[in-house]
Design a protein around this motif. Structure first.
Motif, mmCIF file in Angstrom:
data_model
loop_
_atom_site.group_PDB
_atom_site.id
_atom_site.type_symbol
_atom_site.label_atom_id
_atom_site.label_comp_id
_atom_site.label_asym_id
_atom_site.label_seq_id
_atom_site.Cartn_x
_atom_site.Cartn_y
_atom_site.Cartn_z
ATOM 1 N N UNK A 124 -23.910 32.054 -31.834
ATOM 2 C CA UNK A 124 -24.476 33.230 -31.617
ATOM 3 C C UNK A 124 -24.352 33.479 -30.125
ATOM 4 N N UNK A 125 -24.185 34.861 -29.931
ATOM 5 C CA UNK A 125 -23.743 35.244 -28.513
ATOM 6 C C UNK A 125 -24.752 35.982 -27.985
ATOM 7 N N UNK A 126 -25.193 35.719 -26.655
ATOM 8 C CA UNK A 126 -26.354 36.793 -26.191
ATOM 9 C C UNK A 126 -25.665 38.023 -25.704
ATOM 10 N N UNK A 127 -26.513 39.008 -26.053
ATOM 11 C CA UNK A 127 -25.711 40.281 -25.834
ATOM 12 C C UNK A 127 -26.391 40.855 -24.523
ATOM 13 N N UNK A 128 -25.756 41.648 -23.729
ATOM 14 C CA UNK A 128 -26.295 42.284 -22.557
ATOM 15 C C UNK A 128 -27.269 43.623 -22.989
ATOM 16 N N UNK A 129 -28.414 43.590 -22.179
ATOM 17 C CA UNK A 129 -29.132 44.769 -22.614
ATOM 18 C C UNK A 129 -29.367 45.896 -21.550
ATOM 19 N N UNK A 130 -29.411 47.175 -22.122
ATOM 20 C CA UNK A 130 -29.666 47.973 -21.254
ATOM 21 C C UNK A 130 -31.358 48.595 -21.300
ATOM 22 N N UNK A 131 -31.704 48.802 -20.010
ATOM 23 C CA UNK A 131 -33.291 49.204 -19.857
ATOM 24 C C UNK A 131 -33.225 50.686 -20.004
ATOM 25 N N UNK A 132 -34.179 51.299 -20.640
ATOM 26 C CA UNK A 132 -34.389 52.642 -20.741
ATOM 27 C C UNK A 132 -35.890 52.953 -20.475
ATOM 28 N N UNK A 133 -36.274 54.057 -19.774
ATOM 29 C CA UNK A 133 -37.436 54.490 -19.540
ATOM 30 C C UNK A 133 -37.347 55.778 -20.402
ATOM 31 N N UNK A 134 -38.295 55.871 -21.567
ATOM 32 C CA UNK A 134 -38.223 57.274 -22.265
ATOM 33 C C UNK A 134 -39.708 57.653 -21.985
ATOM 34 N N UNK A 135 -39.581 59.069 -21.674
ATOM 35 C CA UNK A 135 -40.848 59.826 -21.500
ATOM 36 C C UNK A 135 -41.359 60.723 -22.652
ATOM 37 N N UNK A 136 -42.350 60.477 -23.359
ATOM 38 C CA UNK A 136 -42.729 61.287 -24.391
ATOM 39 C C UNK A 136 -43.834 62.329 -24.165
ATOM 40 N N UNK A 137 -43.824 63.372 -25.280
ATOM 41 C CA UNK A 137 -44.968 64.184 -25.590
ATOM 42 C C UNK A 137 -46.200 63.635 -25.941
ATOM 43 N N UNK A 138 -45.749 62.843 -26.913
ATOM 44 C CA UNK A 138 -47.201 61.993 -27.500
ATOM 45 C C UNK A 138 -46.853 60.374 -27.713
ATOM 46 N N UNK A 139 -47.839 59.568 -27.354
ATOM 47 C CA UNK A 139 -47.650 58.074 -27.383
ATOM 48 C C UNK A 139 -47.652 58.092 -29.063
ATOM 49 N N UNK A 140 -48.035 58.852 -30.030
ATOM 50 C CA UNK A 140 -48.140 58.256 -31.341
ATOM 51 C C UNK A 140 -46.536 58.003 -31.953
ATOM 52 N N UNK A 141 -45.731 58.499 -31.230
ATOM 53 C CA UNK A 141 -44.229 58.366 -31.747
ATOM 54 C C UNK A 141 -43.606 57.426 -31.000
ATOM 55 N N UNK A 142 -44.184 56.149 -30.660
ATOM 56 C CA UNK A 142 -43.707 55.175 -30.046
ATOM 57 C C UNK A 142 -42.921 54.282 -31.123
#
Length: 92
Positions: A1-19
């Motif tokens: 099993x190989x560990x994959x690199x991750x990319x962090x994103x900050x996602x701004x939302x209109x409503x938290x219900x959509x998380x």
């Protein structure tokens, strides 16, 4: 099993219900209810830009910002070498 690199994103939302819908794109690690954003990690591969476009095209997303965490970790690792610590001591 190989560990994959991750990319962090900050996602701004209109409503938290959509998380819940963001879980389809990657792993959600943090949600701010007050400021209405979520911290999301996706796999870093050839389709990273395509995934970011897909996330930003969702109706519940205001905008997406690529996190600088990956570049900060590289700078911190560079500071841990003996040469850089020695240079910092000389400057003080």
């Amino acid at each position: 099993m190989k560990i994959r690199d991750k990319q962090g994103l900050i996602v701004y939302l209109y409503s938290i219900k959509q998380v819940k819908n963001l879980k389809n794109f990657g792993s959600v690690t943090y949600v701010s209810k007050k400021m209405r954003y979520a911290m999301l990690y996706i796999d870093q591969d050839e389709k990273t830009e395509e995934t970011i476009k897909n996330i930003s095209s969702q109706r519940y997303v205001k905008h997406v910002v690529i996190s600088k965490i990956n570049t900060l970790e590289d700078k911190i690792l560079a500071l841990n070498t003996e040469e850089s610590i020695f240079k910092v001591d000389l400057e003080d």
